[in-house]
Design an enzyme around this catalytic site. Structure first.
Site, PDB file in Angstrom:
ATOM      1  N   HIS A  27       0.768  -1.241   0.098  1.00  0.00           N
ATOM      2  CA  HIS A  27       0.046   0.034   0.030  1.00  0.00           C
ATOM      3  C   HIS A  27       0.837   1.201  -0.118  1.00  0.00           C
ATOM      4  O   HIS A  27       1.599   1.655   1.101  1.00  0.00           O
ATOM      5  CB  HIS A  27      -0.940  -0.058   1.323  1.00  0.00           C
ATOM      6  N   CYS A  28       0.833   1.837  -1.174  1.00  0.00           N
ATOM      7  CA  CYS A  28       1.671   3.096  -1.218  1.00  0.00           C
ATOM      8  C   CYS A  28       1.219   3.905  -2.363  1.00  0.00           C
ATOM      9  O   CYS A  28       0.322   3.273  -3.243  1.00  0.00           O
ATOM     10  CB  CYS A  28       3.204   2.875  -1.396  1.00  0.00           C
ATOM     11  N   HIS A  29       1.693   4.967  -2.708  1.00  0.00           N
ATOM     12  CA  HIS A  29       0.925   5.856  -3.706  1.00  0.00           C
ATOM     13  C   HIS A  29       1.996   6.774  -4.537  1.00  0.00           C
ATOM     14  O   HIS A  29       3.143   6.627  -3.955  1.00  0.00           O
ATOM     15  CB  HIS A  29       0.180   7.014  -3.052  1.00  0.00           C
ATOM     16  N   ARG A 120     -10.317   0.474  -6.466  1.00  0.00           N
ATOM     17  CA  ARG A 120     -10.538   0.937  -5.124  1.00  0.00           C
ATOM     18  C   ARG A 120     -11.807   1.555  -5.111  1.00  0.00           C
ATOM     19  O   ARG A 120     -12.098   2.527  -5.904  1.00  0.00           O
ATOM     20  CB  ARG A 120      -9.512   1.931  -4.685  1.00  0.00           C
ATOM     21  N   ARG A 126     -14.435  12.267   4.237  1.00  0.00           N
ATOM     22  CA  ARG A 126     -13.697  13.543   3.888  1.00  0.00           C
ATOM     23  C   ARG A 126     -12.878  13.362   2.906  1.00  0.00           C
ATOM     24  O   ARG A 126     -12.052  14.654   2.183  1.00  0.00           O
ATOM     25  CB  ARG A 126     -12.453  13.717   5.207  1.00  0.00           C
ATOM     26  N   TYR A 153     -12.272   1.042   1.094  1.00  0.00           N
ATOM     27  CA  TYR A 153     -11.510   2.059   2.160  1.00  0.00           C
ATOM     28  C   TYR A 153     -12.710   2.561   2.857  1.00  0.00           C
ATOM     29  O   TYR A 153     -13.558   3.389   2.061  1.00  0.00           O
ATOM     30  CB  TYR A 153     -10.460   3.191   1.505  1.00  0.00           C
ATOM     31  N   HIS A 177      -6.298  -0.701   5.813  1.00  0.00           N
ATOM     32  CA  HIS A 177      -5.764  -0.070   7.126  1.00  0.00           C
ATOM     33  C   HIS A 177      -6.824  -0.654   8.482  1.00  0.00           C
ATOM     34  O   HIS A 177      -7.420   0.102   9.254  1.00  0.00           O
ATOM     35  CB  HIS A 177      -6.039   1.399   7.351  1.00  0.00           C
ATOM     36  N   ASP A 245       2.365   2.863   3.230  1.00  0.00           N
ATOM     37  CA  ASP A 245       1.284   4.204   2.917  1.00  0.00           C
ATOM     38  C   ASP A 245       1.999   5.153   2.609  1.00  0.00           C
ATOM     39  O   ASP A 245       1.594   6.408   2.909  1.00  0.00           O
ATOM     40  CB  ASP A 245       0.387   4.532   4.019  1.00  0.00           C
TER      41      ASP A 245
HETATM   42  C1  0GY Z   1      -4.352   6.406   2.458  1.00  0.00           C
HETATM   43  C2  0GY Z   1      -5.251   7.256   3.310  1.00  0.00           C
HETATM   44  C3  0GY Z   1      -5.808   8.465   3.126  1.00  0.00           C
HETATM   45  C4  0GY Z   1      -5.885   8.914   1.535  1.00  0.00           C
HETATM   46  C5  0GY Z   1      -6.357   8.393   0.484  1.00  0.00           C
HETATM   47  O1  0GY Z   1      -7.208   7.993  -1.625  1.00  0.00           O
HETATM   48  C6  0GY Z   1      -6.825   8.942  -0.803  1.00  0.00           C
HETATM   49  O2  0GY Z   1      -6.863  10.142  -0.751  1.00  0.00           O
HETATM   50  O3  0GY Z   1      -6.329   6.866   0.397  1.00  0.00           O
HETATM   51  C7  0GY Z   1      -6.461   9.098   4.059  1.00  0.00           C
HETATM   52  O4  0GY Z   1      -6.516  10.412   4.186  1.00  0.00           O
HETATM   53  O5  0GY Z   1      -6.769   8.510   5.089  1.00  0.00           O
HETATM   54  O6  0GY Z   1      -4.320   5.292   2.405  1.00  0.00           O
HETATM   55  O7  0GY Z   1      -3.676   6.961   1.689  1.00  0.00           O
END
Ligand code: 0GY
Length: 295
Positions: A27-29, A120, A126, A153, A177, A245
């Site tokens: 899990h990373c971006h 996803r 939020r 999520y 998470h 993350d």
């Molecule tokens: C995560 C958690 C968050 C953000 C996102 O899609 C997203 O913007 O997943 C968060 O703000 O809790 O996994 O990156």
């Protein structure tokens, strides 16, 4: 970048824990860079750029081998930065995309070719505007045909309402998470036990034992989050994943040090056998099944 947005750690520490060979950060971006991959107009936050090169550098520094890159809400349904990172990874990254019902078969096939293996569904209020469940259900059969799965999520208080919908999903479902429990309530609280029951009764549900940095009240080294991850690894060792993350969007309390996050792993997966499942066997089975079959 939003004025209160915390950028990722410029200089993380080397973890003490040595991950097994072939470990996957599941899990990373990647974010931007904005001049090449602009953020979505409908986004709820503007992050700092977190380009693929930095992610791959971190992977090597932490002693990991592969990444599963998850499309975050700040890029909306434009998966271009994600796909670009997958295509530059030499097959060492797979992806989780966000698509709408208007996505074409050609687009899905192109993403599949690049290494996308899941979509996803984000229900965190939020982060995204609420969408009718039909919208998601329209996508499900189309992605299931490709052999993809679904990552969801949500936050713990929303689980009860979501359960009937989640149970309809025909694929593997990975919950981000740990279903975001309130760690002050403890593992025996009905909210967390509702999530545990969902996993116990539905063998297609998996979870990521990730994000102590978001769930903690106490802060690093995240003692208050350990019981939750440990509980899930012990009970569902074949259906858990772990991720950094990185770059930790929307952190307000502190800038996480990924070395400290990696050192959480042996505290939640306390045997070598469970560490091997969590970091290698499980993510490989889900994201690189063709390599597993070759063995
Ligand atoms: C995560 C958690 C968050 C953000 C996102 O899609 C997203 O913007 O997943 C968060 O703000 O809790 O996994 O990156």
């Amino acid at each position: 970048m939003d004025p209160d947005y915390l950028p990722f750690h410029p200089n993380p520490s080397k973890p003490t824990y040595k991950a097994p060979a072939g470990a996957v950060d599941a899990h990373c971006h990647v974010f931007g860079p904005a001049d090449k991959f602009p953020y979505a107009p409908e986004r709820k936050y503007t992050p700092c750029d977190a380009p693929k090169e930095k992610l791959f550098e971190l992977r090597d520094f932490l002693g990991f081998s592969r990444n599963v890159i998850v499309q975050a809400s700040c890029h909306g349904r434009n998966n271009a930065a994600l796909v670009d990172a997958l295509m530059s990874s030499n097959g060492l990254a797979r992806g989780v995309a966000v698509v709408g019902p208007d996505v074409t078969d050609e687009e899905l096939h192109a993403m599949d070719k690049a290494g996308v293996r899941a979509v996803r569904f984000n229900f965190v209020k939020r982060l995204v505007d609420a969408a009718p469940k039909d919208i998601f259900l329209k996508i499900v059969d189309r992605i299931a045909k490709l052999g993809w799965h679904i990552v969801v999520y949500f936050e713990a208080p929303d689980l009860e309402d979501l359960i009937p919908f989640l149970k309809q999903l025909p694929t593997t479902v990975v919950v981000d998470h740990m279903g975001r429990p309130d760690v002050r309530k403890g593992v025996n609280h009905p909210d967390f036990q509702r999530f545990v029951t969902l996993l116990a009764e539905n063998k297609n549900f998996w979870t990521k034992v990730s994000c102590p940095e978001r769930l903690t009240i106490q802060g690093p080294p995240y003692e208050d989050v350990i019981p939750f991850g440990k509980y899930l690894v012990e009970k569902f060792s074949d259906r858990v994943l772990w991720g950094t993350d990185w770059p930790h969007p929307n952190m307000k309390s502190h800038v996480p040090d990924e070395g400290v996050l990696v050192d959480v792993i042996p505290r939640i997966a306390t045997t070598e056998a469970d560490q091997q499942k969590l970091l290698v066997a499980n993510p490989m089975r889900l994201y690189w099944p063709e390599e597993e079959q070759e063995k």
